[in-house]
Design a protein around this motif. Structure first.
Motif, PDB file in Angstrom:
ATOM      1  N   ALA A  66       0.833  -1.197   0.000  1.00  0.00           N
ATOM      2  CA  ALA A  66       0.000   0.000   0.000  1.00  0.00           C
ATOM      3  C   ALA A  66       0.867   1.246   0.000  1.00  0.00           C
ATOM      4  CB  ALA A  66      -0.928   0.006   1.211  1.00  0.00           C
ATOM      5  N   LEU A  67       0.323   2.311  -0.582  1.00  0.00           N
ATOM      6  CA  LEU A  67       1.016   3.596  -0.557  1.00  0.00           C
ATOM      7  C   LEU A  67       1.273   4.020   0.884  1.00  0.00           C
ATOM      8  CD1 LEU A  67       1.975   5.748  -2.617  1.00  0.00           C
ATOM      9  CD2 LEU A  67      -0.148   6.968  -2.168  1.00  0.00           C
ATOM     10  N   GLN A  68       0.281   3.824   1.741  1.00  0.00           N
ATOM     11  CA  GLN A  68       0.419   3.980   3.180  1.00  0.00           C
ATOM     12  C   GLN A  68      -0.355   2.843   3.834  1.00  0.00           C
ATOM     13  OE1 GLN A  68       0.416   8.302   4.737  1.00  0.00           O
ATOM     14  NE2 GLN A  68      -0.998   8.375   3.029  1.00  0.00           N
ATOM     15  N   ILE A 191      -6.086  -2.940  16.784  1.00  0.00           N
ATOM     16  CA  ILE A 191      -7.543  -2.968  16.674  1.00  0.00           C
ATOM     17  C   ILE A 191      -7.998  -3.239  15.240  1.00  0.00           C
ATOM     18  CG2 ILE A 191      -7.735  -1.376  18.616  1.00  0.00           C
ATOM     19  CD1 ILE A 191      -8.582   0.763  16.508  1.00  0.00           C
ATOM     20  N   ALA A 192      -7.181  -2.866  14.244  1.00  0.00           N
ATOM     21  CA  ALA A 192      -7.520  -3.088  12.828  1.00  0.00           C
ATOM     22  C   ALA A 192      -6.349  -2.598  11.986  1.00  0.00           C
ATOM     23  CB  ALA A 192      -8.808  -2.368  12.437  1.00  0.00           C
ATOM     24  N   THR A 193      -6.394  -2.873  10.709  1.00  0.00           N
ATOM     25  CA  THR A 193      -5.398  -2.346   9.787  1.00  0.00           C
ATOM     26  C   THR A 193      -6.035  -1.257   8.930  1.00  0.00           C
ATOM     27  OG1 THR A 193      -3.804  -2.893   8.034  1.00  0.00           O
ATOM     28  CG2 THR A 193      -5.897  -4.062   8.008  1.00  0.00           C
ATOM     29  N   LEU A 194      -5.223  -0.269   8.547  1.00  0.00           N
ATOM     30  CA  LEU A 194      -5.685   0.831   7.700  1.00  0.00           C
ATOM     31  C   LEU A 194      -4.750   0.921   6.498  1.00  0.00           C
ATOM     32  CD1 LEU A 194      -7.585   3.266   7.237  1.00  0.00           C
ATOM     33  CD2 LEU A 194      -5.967   4.660   8.546  1.00  0.00           C
ATOM     34  N   GLN A 195      -5.330   0.849   5.300  1.00  0.00           N
ATOM     35  CA  GLN A 195      -4.536   0.834   4.074  1.00  0.00           C
ATOM     36  C   GLN A 195      -5.044   1.902   3.104  1.00  0.00           C
ATOM     37  OE1 GLN A 195      -1.919  -1.351   3.725  1.00  0.00           O
ATOM     38  NE2 GLN A 195      -2.362  -2.250   5.732  1.00  0.00           N
ATOM     39  N   ASP A 196      -4.111   2.653   2.562  1.00  0.00           N
ATOM     40  CA  ASP A 196      -4.437   3.618   1.506  1.00  0.00           C
ATOM     41  C   ASP A 196      -4.265   2.906   0.165  1.00  0.00           C
ATOM     42  OD1 ASP A 196      -4.777   5.690  -0.244  1.00  0.00           O
ATOM     43  OD2 ASP A 196      -3.083   6.885   0.472  1.00  0.00           O
ATOM     44  N   LEU A 197      -5.381   2.604  -0.501  1.00  0.00           N
ATOM     45  CA  LEU A 197      -5.356   1.806  -1.732  1.00  0.00           C
ATOM     46  C   LEU A 197      -5.456   2.660  -2.992  1.00  0.00           C
ATOM     47  CD1 LEU A 197      -7.737  -1.103  -0.636  1.00  0.00           C
ATOM     48  CD2 LEU A 197      -5.260  -0.931  -0.396  1.00  0.00           C
ATOM     49  N   SER A 198      -5.356   3.972  -2.864  1.00  0.00           N
ATOM     50  CA  SER A 198      -5.459   4.828  -4.053  1.00  0.00           C
ATOM     51  C   SER A 198      -4.327   4.542  -5.039  1.00  0.00           C
ATOM     52  CB  SER A 198      -5.444   6.298  -3.645  1.00  0.00           C
ATOM     53  OG  SER A 198      -4.248   6.607  -2.935  1.00  0.00           O
ATOM     54  N   SER A 199      -3.159   4.227  -4.528  1.00  0.00           N
ATOM     55  CA  SER A 199      -2.018   3.800  -5.340  1.00  0.00           C
ATOM     56  C   SER A 199      -1.292   2.701  -4.585  1.00  0.00           C
ATOM     57  CB  SER A 199      -1.069   4.964  -5.624  1.00  0.00           C
ATOM     58  OG  SER A 199      -1.680   5.927  -6.456  1.00  0.00           O
ATOM     59  N   LEU A 200      -0.533   1.903  -5.327  1.00  0.00           N
ATOM     60  CA  LEU A 200       0.200   0.804  -4.714  1.00  0.00           C
ATOM     61  C   LEU A 200       1.656   0.837  -5.167  1.00  0.00           C
ATOM     62  CD1 LEU A 200      -2.306  -2.169  -5.117  1.00  0.00           C
ATOM     63  CD2 LEU A 200      -1.866  -0.852  -3.057  1.00  0.00           C
ATOM     64  N   TYR A 201       2.500   0.240  -4.349  1.00  0.00           N
ATOM     65  CA  TYR A 201       3.892   0.016  -4.711  1.00  0.00           C
ATOM     66  C   TYR A 201       4.065  -1.437  -5.128  1.00  0.00           C
ATOM     67  CZ  TYR A 201       5.049   4.423  -2.341  1.00  0.00           C
ATOM     68  OH  TYR A 201       5.130   5.733  -1.957  1.00  0.00           O
ATOM     69  N   ALA A 202       4.835  -1.648  -6.173  1.00  0.00           N
ATOM     70  CA  ALA A 202       5.242  -2.997  -6.577  1.00  0.00           C
ATOM     71  C   ALA A 202       6.744  -3.100  -6.348  1.00  0.00           C
ATOM     72  CB  ALA A 202       4.892  -3.263  -8.035  1.00  0.00           C
ATOM     73  N   ASP A 203       7.142  -3.827  -5.320  1.00  0.00           N
ATOM     74  CA  ASP A 203       8.553  -3.986  -4.976  1.00  0.00           C
ATOM     75  C   ASP A 203       9.072  -5.285  -5.570  1.00  0.00           C
ATOM     76  OD1 ASP A 203       8.419  -1.643  -3.609  1.00  0.00           O
ATOM     77  OD2 ASP A 203       8.427  -2.519  -1.607  1.00  0.00           O
ATOM     78  N   PHE A 204      10.233  -5.219  -6.223  1.00  0.00           N
ATOM     79  CA  PHE A 204      10.825  -6.406  -6.829  1.00  0.00           C
ATOM     80  C   PHE A 204      12.339  -6.246  -6.865  1.00  0.00           C
ATOM     81  CE2 PHE A 204       9.803  -3.359 -10.100  1.00  0.00           C
ATOM     82  CZ  PHE A 204      10.860  -3.391 -10.995  1.00  0.00           C
ATOM     83  N   ARG A 253      11.399  -0.246  -6.930  1.00  0.00           N
ATOM     84  CA  ARG A 253       9.996   0.008  -6.572  1.00  0.00           C
ATOM     85  C   ARG A 253       9.303   0.729  -7.718  1.00  0.00           C
ATOM     86  NH1 ARG A 253       8.335   2.360  -0.828  1.00  0.00           N
ATOM     87  NH2 ARG A 253       8.363   0.109  -0.434  1.00  0.00           N
ATOM     88  N   ALA A 254       8.158   0.187  -8.115  1.00  0.00           N
ATOM     89  CA  ALA A 254       7.314   0.821  -9.131  1.00  0.00           C
ATOM     90  C   ALA A 254       6.003   1.248  -8.483  1.00  0.00           C
ATOM     91  CB  ALA A 254       7.047  -0.136 -10.291  1.00  0.00           C
ATOM     92  N   THR A 255       5.457   2.354  -8.953  1.00  0.00           N
ATOM     93  CA  THR A 255       4.191   2.863  -8.424  1.00  0.00           C
ATOM     94  C   THR A 255       3.120   2.715  -9.489  1.00  0.00           C
ATOM     95  OG1 THR A 255       5.397   4.480  -7.096  1.00  0.00           O
ATOM     96  CG2 THR A 255       3.042   4.856  -7.399  1.00  0.00           C
TER      97      THR A 255
END
Length: 383
Positions: A66-68, A191-204, A253-255
């Motif tokens: 996730a971006l964040q 208590i939970a996880t919070l993910q910003d899914l507007s953009s993602l990172y692809a790590d390789f 890392r690609a976005t």
């Protein structure tokens, strides 16, 4: 009489021997005819060697992040008084999520605010009296210190109250709730996880020797198992300035944008890094290549020649065909196709099906509906 019987028996034996000999001779003749008769052609499927545009790509595997992304947890212990979110809900920056019981801290804060008010009054009165020399400078300094101490106590209690609740640190999608109202939670409880899914990172990771071919902004195609029919576009946003000692690989890392929210952090990703400009290459389906320890080979369809070196024709006047085994050098493979760097020319017909029945010079016939150009079938849709 005896002689007559012997002659009759001898005649019968001669007739039987001649019959058996004739039958055996006829069988041998039939076998000779069978082996000397021309064999029917073997039906095959073929593809035409094509020269087409081919862009060099660097394959890699990685994972999406996730971006964040954070696991929401508590800094202090307490009992859950209120939950202000639902599992899977989209939340905004600063939105209240959880409130712990804070009645004791609120009562202490009320006392501290009363003490602060009194200290401020004493400080204001003392500032006038010290100007009239009614009190000493030392007494005034004590009043000033008392005011600062009371203000610090109020600030401390406000900070403690703030730790009794959790606010969304950024906008995103919250995960499955792990607690309920009334639970006593120790500090550090998630208590939970919070993910910003507007953009993602692809790590390789890539080998160090390809590092000169990579640059910031380079296009990357990403595919995941959840959506095999789609290819997502990304761009390289960061290259790690250090080579891993253990593997001699470099992390990249690609976005990629994720406006539909279909991609999720943690997904396994296949990546293709686009390298350079398109080149013209000869390509064939991988099914046409026979791989052996002695080299890779294909069967090329050629005109069949007779013993005199002239092309043979069938009773319809059509050119008869045969196959010629030819060793080739192969290159990059992609999408069911392989580059042929040596051994073939554009326009030649290569067998794609039925190779197990063939040998060098075998008489063949091309199925009428199978002579097709090389195509990439079932290619994913690029977004």
């Amino acid at each position: 009489m005896l002689r007559r019987r012997m002659l009759i028996m001898l005649g019968i034996v001669v007739i039987v021997v001649l019959a058996l000999g004739g039958y055996k001779a006829f069988s041998i003749y039939k076998q000779i005819q069978q082996f000397t008769a021309p064999k029917p052609p073997i039906n095959i499927t073929v593809a035409i060697v094509e020269e087409r545009a081919w862009q060099s790509r660097l394959p890699a595997i990685g994972s999406l992040k996730a971006l964040q992304g954070v696991n929401l947890s508590l800094e202090v212990a307490g009992t859950v008084k209120a939950l202000q979110f639902e599992s899977g809900q989209k939340v905004k920056l600063g939105q209240p999520l959880l409130q712990l019981d804070s009645d004791v801290e609120k009562a202490l804060l009320g006392t501290a605010e009363a003490d602060l008010g009194l200290a401020q009054v004493d400080y204001a009165r003392g500032s006038k009296l010290v100007g009239d020399s009614a009190i000493s400078r030392g007494e005034f300094d004590k009043l000033a210190a008392s005011q600062k101490k009371a203000a610090a106590t109020v600030a401390q209690l406000n900070a403690s109250l703030a730790k009794k609740r959790i606010l969304a640190p950024f906008s995103g999608t919250i995960g499955i709730r792990q607690v309920d109202v009334g639970d006593y939670l120790a500090s550090g409880t998630v208590i939970a996880t919070l993910q910003d899914l507007s953009s993602l990172y692809a790590d390789f990771f890539v080998p160090e020797h390809v590092l000169p071919k990579l640059a910031i902004g380079q296009q990357v195609q990403v595919s995941v198992a959840a959506y095999p029919e789609r290819i997502f576009k990304a761009r390289i946003s960061a290259i790690n300035p250090k080579v891993e000692d253990a593997t001699r690989n470099v992390q990249v890392r690609a976005t990629l944008p994720n406006p539909e929210g279909k991609l999720l952090p943690g997904m396994f990703a296949n990546l293709q890094v686009m390298l350079g400009q398109d080149t013209r290459e000869l390509v064939l389906p991988e099914s046409s290549i026979t791989y052996t320890l002695y080299g890779n080979s294909v069967y090329v369809v050629v005109p069949k020649n007779g013993a005199d070196g002239e092309p043979e024709k069938n009773d319809k006047g059509e050119q008869q065909l045969a196959v010629e085994r030819r060793f080739v050098e192969t290159g990059e493979r992609r999408g069911g196709l392989v580059i042929i760097s040596k051994g073939l020319k554009a326009g030649e017909q290569v067998v794609t099906g039925g190779q197990l029945k063939l040998d060098n010079g075998t008489h063949v016939a091309i199925s009428a509906d199978q002579e097709v150009p090389v195509e990439q079938s079932n290619q994913p849709r690029v977004d």
